[in-house]
Write an enzyme that holds these catalytic residues in place. Structure first.
Site, PDB file in Angstrom:
ATOM      1  N   GLY A  14      34.790  55.886  32.796  1.00 34.26           N
ATOM      2  CA  GLY A  14      33.632  56.435  32.024  1.00 34.26           C
ATOM      3  C   GLY A  14      34.347  57.417  30.622  1.00 34.26           C
ATOM      4  O   GLY A  14      33.370  58.265  30.458  1.00 34.26           O
ATOM      5  N   ILE A  28      30.593  40.319  34.921  1.00 30.92           N
ATOM      6  CA  ILE A  28      29.974  39.378  33.544  1.00 30.92           C
ATOM      7  C   ILE A  28      28.689  39.331  33.978  1.00 30.92           C
ATOM      8  O   ILE A  28      27.977  39.170  35.094  1.00 30.92           O
ATOM      9  CB  ILE A  28      30.691  38.211  33.815  1.00 30.92           C
ATOM     10  CG1 ILE A  28      32.216  38.539  33.328  1.00 30.92           C
ATOM     11  CG2 ILE A  28      30.153  37.309  32.713  1.00 30.92           C
ATOM     12  CD1 ILE A  28      33.016  37.391  33.475  1.00 30.92           C
ATOM     13  N   HIS A  51      35.581  46.303  23.599  1.00 29.19           N
ATOM     14  CA  HIS A  51      36.798  45.587  23.882  1.00 29.19           C
ATOM     15  C   HIS A  51      38.065  45.917  23.516  1.00 29.19           C
ATOM     16  O   HIS A  51      38.050  46.257  22.101  1.00 29.19           O
ATOM     17  CB  HIS A  51      36.538  44.046  23.807  1.00 29.19           C
ATOM     18  CG  HIS A  51      37.638  43.232  24.218  1.00 29.19           C
ATOM     19  ND1 HIS A  51      37.530  42.679  25.495  1.00 29.19           N
ATOM     20  CD2 HIS A  51      38.704  42.551  23.764  1.00 29.19           C
ATOM     21  CE1 HIS A  51      38.631  41.930  25.997  1.00 29.19           C
ATOM     22  NE2 HIS A  51      39.428  41.831  24.773  1.00 29.19           N
ATOM     23  N   ASP A  79      32.987  38.115  25.484  1.00 30.63           N
ATOM     24  CA  ASP A  79      33.740  38.874  24.374  1.00 30.63           C
ATOM     25  C   ASP A  79      33.549  38.035  23.170  1.00 30.63           C
ATOM     26  O   ASP A  79      34.790  37.795  22.180  1.00 30.63           O
ATOM     27  CB  ASP A  79      35.285  39.112  24.779  1.00 30.63           C
ATOM     28  CG  ASP A  79      35.287  39.928  25.852  1.00 30.63           C
ATOM     29  OD1 ASP A  79      34.716  40.862  26.157  1.00 30.63           O
ATOM     30  OD2 ASP A  79      36.502  39.780  26.931  1.00 30.63           O
TER      31      ASP A  79
HETATM   32  C1  GRF Z   1      38.186  50.509  27.988  1.00 29.17           C
HETATM   33  O1  GRF Z   1      39.573  50.326  27.528  1.00 29.17           O
HETATM   34  C2  GRF Z   1      37.380  49.412  27.196  1.00 29.17           C
HETATM   35  O2  GRF Z   1      37.613  48.992  26.020  1.00 29.17           O
HETATM   36  C3  GRF Z   1      37.221  48.588  28.423  1.00 29.17           C
HETATM   37  O3  GRF Z   1      37.457  49.193  29.656  1.00 29.17           O
HETATM   38  C4  GRF Z   1      38.170  50.397  29.491  1.00 29.17           C
HETATM   39  C5  GRF Z   1      37.098  51.321  29.989  1.00 29.17           C
HETATM   40  O4  GRF Z   1      37.809  52.678  29.840  1.00 29.17           O
HETATM   41  N1  GRF Z   1      36.269  47.300  28.073  1.00 29.17           N
HETATM   42  P1  GRF Z   1      36.743  53.914  30.231  1.00 29.17           P
HETATM   43  O5  GRF Z   1      35.846  53.724  31.421  1.00 29.17           O
HETATM   44  O6  GRF Z   1      35.562  53.991  29.412  1.00 29.17           O
HETATM   45  O7  GRF Z   1      37.601  55.066  30.134  1.00 29.17           O
END
Ligand code: GRF
Length: 200
Positions: free
Chosen positions: A15, A95, A112, A148
């Protein structure tokens, strides 16, 4: 006081993007407020972080539901009950079905870790390095039925360095994620405020 867009953040893990959105929303002039944090994993680290920040944070344990559609009905109902107007996926590793996404058209954002349309899906850092790309980065986009692939709101670019490993590249992209996601959210929330009446 100005009206703010009611936001839900969906997570599955640590998070850190959620934290960057919570921080941005703490600014009185920011056009969105974090009303709810939801995780599909009860042990997500981010849940505790959200609770510590004083935000309502719940686990919707997918194992408690017989299938995806039951899970999504529960999710949809929670969003409606909490009058959520916009959803940010932030490391949400599940998803969402085309049916669910259609109900929330233009209301779900995702971040992403690649410059879409390059490298949708997983292992984006490894793939960018294997292709010897000069740059990579992150993308914030609207969520559509195709994974995506929804309309892009904002991208931040990161140079790939000669001695990069997937972890090093991921760390530098993550720094940019934490800057880019609040900027994209601000754009979308400001537009919504202009166009959408407050929910009853
Ligand atoms: C991030 O790299 C985001 O782009 C991808 O998953 C990761 C999540 O990291 N979808 P966090 O839980 O926000 O630290």
């Amino acid at each position: 006081m100005m009206r703010k867009i009611k936001l839900a953040i969906l997570i599955s893990g640590r998070g850190s993007n959620m934290e960057s959105l919570i921080r941005a929303c703490a600014d009185p002039d920011f056009p969105a407020e974090v009303t709810l944090v939801l995780s599909n994993k009860p042990d997500a680290l981010g849940l505790e972080k959200a609770q510590k920040a004083g935000i309502k944070a719940l686990a919707l344990d997918q194992k408690a539901y017989t299938g995806r559609s039951e899970f999504e009905i529960a999710l949809h109902n929670l969003l409606i009950e909490n009058k959520i107007e916009l959803v940010c996926l932030a490391g949400f590793m599940k998803i969402l079905s085309p049916d669910f996404v259609r109900k929330w058209t233009d209301r779900i954002l995702n971040i992403h870790p690649s410059l879409l349309p390059d490298y949708p899906g997983l292992n984006t850092y490894e793939r960018a390095l294997a292709d010897r790309r000069a740059e990579s980065g992150c993308t914030i986009h609207y969520v559509t039925a195709e994974m995506d692939a929804g309309p892009i709101i904002l991208q931040h670019r990161v140079l790939v360095l000669p001695d990069d490993t997937p972890d090093r590249l991921a760390a530098r992209i993550l720094e940019q994620e934490h800057i880019a996601y609040p900027l994209a959210l601000r754009l979308v929330a400001e537009n919504l405020l202009k166009s959408a009446p407050a929910p009853a």
